[in-house]
Design a protein around this motif. Structure first.
Motif, mmCIF file in Angstrom:
data_model
loop_
_atom_site.group_PDB
_atom_site.id
_atom_site.type_symbol
_atom_site.label_atom_id
_atom_site.label_comp_id
_atom_site.label_asym_id
_atom_site.label_seq_id
_atom_site.Cartn_x
_atom_site.Cartn_y
_atom_site.Cartn_z
ATOM 1 N N TYR A 175 -3.118 -1.932 -3.648
ATOM 2 C CA TYR A 175 -4.318 -2.072 -2.821
ATOM 3 C C TYR A 175 -4.922 -3.442 -3.087
ATOM 4 N N ALA A 186 0.825 -1.214 0.000
ATOM 5 C CA ALA A 186 0.000 0.000 0.000
ATOM 6 C C ALA A 186 0.858 1.262 0.000
ATOM 7 N N LYS A 215 -5.283 1.128 6.303
ATOM 8 C CA LYS A 215 -6.331 0.974 5.294
ATOM 9 C C LYS A 215 -7.358 -0.052 5.765
#
Length: 418
Positions: A205, A200, A368
Motif C-alpha cells: 500500500y 496492492a 484503492k
C-alpha cells in the motif's frame, strides 16, 4: 478525455513546490465574502465547455448570477492557484484530480465545502475528497485502470493472469525484431500508477490508515516483494521498449494500435485513440493475480473545488451542488462518456454504456482510493525506480524496496517533518 498520468503522477510534487512559496500566507488567507459578485467564473478543460454552457442557464436563472465558463489547462490553473488566487486572477470554481485535493485544501488554497447530495456518493469517492475530517471538494468523475484486449486476436476476455501468460506464449505475438520477446500482454509497470495494482494485490500500500498515515509507508509491505519478482518475469519476456521509463506507455499503446498486442492494462483515457485507429477492442476488469487476489489499482478521477480566494463561495457551493446532482451528472456522462461519481448517474451509465464504461465501474469497486495527502508526492518516483531497478536486473527486490523506502521516508521527513 485523456488523463495523461505522466503529468498527474507528479502534479502533487509540482504543487508542493509551488505552495511552499505561499504556504505561510495561504493557510490563513480568507477571502472577503462580504460582497458577493453577480458573476461566477467556472474554469474547465476545453472538452467540458460545451457541456457547461448547455446546463448553466437554469442555474443562472435560479440564482440571479452570470456563469462565465472559461476554457483552461486544468493542471496549470491548480498549480498557479497559490499565486493567482491572492491577486484575484484565479477562477471561483474549477476541477481537480482527487490526488490534488488534500494538498490544496491543507495549504488553504481551496475552500471547505459541503456535499449536499451526500447520499448520492459512495464512501470511496467521499474519502477521495476528505482530509483530516474536512471536505474540500464534491466528486465528479471516477477513473481507474482496466484491461483492454484485441477481439480479433483474443476471442475470449482474459479472466486470470494465467490467461495472460498463455497469450505471451502464443506465436502470434512474437516481437519480430527481438528474438525470444513477445507482446501477448503488456503493462507499464515502471510507472507506479500502473504498478500499484500489482503491489496492492500482494499486500502492499502507499500509506497506512487508508492512505492518511504518512509515517506508515507500505510499498514493500505484505508479500509485495513477490509482486516485484513477478513483474520481472514479464519484463524478461517483453521487448526492450518496455524498459524505457519515459516512453514505455506510448510503446505499449502504439503496439496495441498496430494489432501486435493481445491484452493491455491502461486507463479509459486511451480508448478514444484505439477507437480512432479502428481497433476492435474490448475492455474488462483486470484479471485475477496468480495468488488469487484482485489486481487493485488506484481509484481516481476528478472533483469540483472552490478557490479559497473566491468572493463568491456561497453561490459557488450552490454550483457544486447543481453540477453534481443526478440530472447533471447523467447529462455529463452522455456528453463526455466519462463515468460519473454520482451513484445514480453511474447506474444509468452502466446500463447504457460501452464496454469501457462498464469495466471502469466494475474495476472501481476493487480499486484503492489514491491518497490525497501532500506526502503522496514523494512516493511516485522512488516506487517507479524500485520497479525499474528490479525488472532491469540492477537490484534484487529486497534491495530495491529498501532503497525506495529510505528515499520516500527521508523526503517526507525533510519536507514535512514526519
Amino acid at each position: 478525455m485523456e488523463f495523461n498520468f505522466k503529468k498527474a503522477a507528479f502534479s502533487a510534487l509540482i504543487a508542493t513546490s509551488v505552495v511552499s512559496l505561499a504556504a505561510c500566507g495561504a493557510g490563513n488567507k480568507k477571502a472577503d465574502n462580504t460582497s458577493e459578485s453577480k458573476e461566477l467564473t467556472v474554469a474547465v478543460d476545453k472538452l467540458y465547455v460545451d457541456y457547461m454552457e448547455g446546463i448553466k442557464a437554469d442555474f443562472e436563472k435560479e440564482n440571479g448570477v452570470t456563469v462565465n465558463v472559461k476554457a483552461v489547462d486544468q493542471s496549470d490553473v491548480l498549480t498557479n492557484l497559490p499565486i493567482d488566487g491572492p491577486t484575484g486572477e484565479s477562477p471561483d470554481v474549477m476541477m481537480a484530480p482527487y490526488d490534488r485535493v488534500g494538498g490544496l485544501g491543507s495549504e488553504g488554497h481551496i475552500a471547505e465545502v459541503t456535499i449536499r447530495n451526500e447520499d448520492n456518493f459512495d464512501d470511496t469517492v467521499k474519502n477521495l475528497v476528505q482530509l483530516d475530517g474536512k471536505t474540500f471538494a464534491e466528486p465528479s468523475v471516477i477513473e481507474t485502470l482496466v484491461l483492454y484486449y484485441n477481439k480479433d486476436l483474443v476471442p475470449n476476455a482474459p479472466k486470470t493472469f494465467a490467461d495472460l501468460e498463455a497469450l505471451q506464449k502464443n506465436d502470434a505475438f512474437k516481437f519480430e525484431s527481438e528474438a525470444g520477446k513477445s507482446t501477448g500482454f503488456l503493462a507499464n509497470w515502471t510507472n507506479f500508477y500502473y504498478a500499484y495494482g500489482l503491489t496492492a494485490g500482494y499486500g502492499g500500500y502507499a500509506f497506512g490508515k487508508d492512505g492518511t498515515d504518512a509515517s506508515d509507508v507500505g510499498v514493500a509491505a505484505g508479500d509485495s516483494l513477490k509482486a516485484l519478482e513477478y513483474a520481472k518475469t514479464w519484463y524478461d519476456q517483453w521487448p526492450q521498449g518496455m524498459k524505457d521509463m519515459t516512453k514505455a506507455g506510448s510503446f505499449a499503446s502504439d503496439q496495441f494500435i498496430k494489432g501486435k498486442v493481445g491484452a493491455l492494462i491502461d486507463g479509459p483515457w486511451v480508448a478514444a485513440s484505439f477507437k480512432d485507429a479502428g481497433v476492435n477492442y474490448g475492455a474488462v476488469k483486470i484479471p485475477t493475480l496468480p495468488n488469487g487476489k484482485e489486481y487493485s489499482p488506484f481509484a481516481g478521477g476528478k472533483a469540483w473545488v472552490i478557490s479559497n480566494y473566491s468572493k463568491n463561495k456561497e453561490v459557488a457551493q450552490k454550483w457544486l451542488d447543481y453540477v453534481t446532482n443526478d440530472e447533471n451528472q447523467t447529462a455529463f456522462y452522455e456528453k463526455t462518456q466519462e463515468v460519473p461519481a454520482n451513484v445514480n448517474a453511474r447506474k444509468v451509465a452502466s446500463e447504457k454504456g460501452t464496454d469501457i464504461t462498464k469495466a471502469v465501474i466494475e474495476q472501481f469497486d476493487s480499486s484503492k482510493p489514491m491518497p490525497n495527502i501532500p506526502q503522496m508526492a514523494e512516493v511516485w518516483e522512488p516506487s517507479a525506480t524500485m520497479y525499474f531497478d528490479v525488472v532491469s536486473g540492477s537490484k534484487t527486490p529486497d534491495q530495491a524496496s529498501k532503497d525506495a523506502l529510505k528515499t520516500i521516508k527521508d523526503a517526507i521527513e525533510q519536507k514535512y517533518g514526519n
